[in-house]
Design a protein around this motif. Sequence first.
Motif, PDB file in Angstrom:
ATOM      1  N   ALA A  22       0.809  -1.218   0.000  1.00 19.26           N
ATOM      2  CA  ALA A  22       0.000   0.000   0.000  1.00 19.26           C
ATOM      3  C   ALA A  22       0.846   1.272   0.000  1.00 19.26           C
ATOM      4  CB  ALA A  22      -0.971   0.004   1.179  1.00 19.26           C
ATOM      5  N   LEU A  23       1.919   1.309   0.763  1.00 19.54           N
ATOM      6  CA  LEU A  23       2.751   2.512   0.808  1.00 19.54           C
ATOM      7  C   LEU A  23       3.332   2.816  -0.571  1.00 19.54           C
ATOM      8  CD1 LEU A  23       4.135   4.836   2.261  1.00 19.54           C
ATOM      9  CD2 LEU A  23       5.953   3.228   2.910  1.00 19.54           C
ATOM     10  N   ARG A  26       0.611   4.083  -2.857  1.00 24.11           N
ATOM     11  CA  ARG A  26       0.311   5.488  -2.526  1.00 24.11           C
ATOM     12  C   ARG A  26       1.367   6.421  -3.100  1.00 24.11           C
ATOM     13  NH1 ARG A  26      -1.041   4.033   2.618  1.00 24.11           N
ATOM     14  NH2 ARG A  26       0.938   4.728   3.439  1.00 24.11           N
ATOM     15  N   GLN A  27       2.623   6.044  -2.956  1.00 21.71           N
ATOM     16  CA  GLN A  27       3.704   6.890  -3.460  1.00 21.71           C
ATOM     17  C   GLN A  27       3.658   7.006  -4.979  1.00 21.71           C
ATOM     18  OE1 GLN A  27       7.048   4.898  -1.681  1.00 21.71           O
ATOM     19  NE2 GLN A  27       6.980   6.192   0.141  1.00 21.71           N
ATOM     20  N   GLY A  30       0.442   8.787  -6.121  1.00 21.85           N
ATOM     21  CA  GLY A  30       0.487  10.185  -5.732  1.00 21.85           C
ATOM     22  C   GLY A  30       1.481  11.013  -6.522  1.00 21.85           C
ATOM     23  N   TYR A  45      -3.423  12.174  -3.923  1.00 18.96           N
ATOM     24  CA  TYR A  45      -3.888  10.820  -3.633  1.00 18.96           C
ATOM     25  C   TYR A  45      -4.187  10.712  -2.135  1.00 18.96           C
ATOM     26  CZ  TYR A  45      -4.265   5.818  -4.488  1.00 18.96           C
ATOM     27  OH  TYR A  45      -4.737   4.532  -4.634  1.00 18.96           O
ATOM     28  N   GLU A  47      -5.175   9.499   1.746  1.00 20.17           N
ATOM     29  CA  GLU A  47      -4.810   8.421   2.666  1.00 20.17           C
ATOM     30  C   GLU A  47      -5.832   7.294   2.566  1.00 20.17           C
ATOM     31  OE1 GLU A  47      -2.246   8.042   5.053  1.00 20.17           O
ATOM     32  OE2 GLU A  47      -1.325   9.776   4.077  1.00 20.17           O
ATOM     33  N   ASN A  48      -5.418   6.096   2.763  1.00 19.58           N
ATOM     34  CA  ASN A  48      -6.239   4.883   2.827  1.00 19.58           C
ATOM     35  C   ASN A  48      -6.857   4.444   1.502  1.00 19.58           C
ATOM     36  OD1 ASN A  48      -5.732   4.536   5.604  1.00 19.58           O
ATOM     37  ND2 ASN A  48      -7.312   6.027   6.065  1.00 19.58           N
ATOM     38  N   ALA A  50      -5.227   3.471  -1.202  1.00 19.48           N
ATOM     39  CA  ALA A  50      -4.469   2.292  -1.642  1.00 19.48           C
ATOM     40  C   ALA A  50      -4.881   1.067  -0.842  1.00 19.48           C
ATOM     41  CB  ALA A  50      -2.967   2.533  -1.515  1.00 19.48           C
ATOM     42  N   GLU A  51      -5.023   1.224   0.468  1.00 19.20           N
ATOM     43  CA  GLU A  51      -5.426   0.103   1.317  1.00 19.20           C
ATOM     44  C   GLU A  51      -6.813  -0.400   0.936  1.00 19.20           C
ATOM     45  OE1 GLU A  51      -2.332   2.391   3.599  1.00 19.20           O
ATOM     46  OE2 GLU A  51      -4.022   2.910   2.332  1.00 19.20           O
TER      47      GLU A  51
END
Length: 68
Positions: A22-23, A26-27, A30, A45, A47-48, A50-51
């Motif tokens: 997920a990190l 997100r990167q 984003g 983008y 938070e959450n 991607a999760e």
Amino acid sequence: MTTRPVITTNRLELRPFTQADALMVRQLAGDERVGGQIPHIPHPYPENVAEDWIASHDQLASEGMEFI
């Protein structure tokens, strides 16, 4: 939970996403140079997202829609 294939070659492994990814998702999403090229990826983008997206994969796979 639906089992999805893993494809492995000498140089590459294609596997389903896990929450550990997920990190990085997100990167990458984003980064406007990456995610900015795809209209349905929001910027910035949130938070959450991607999760949540990764968590949706098992349900989509069970419905036969994971590649749509």
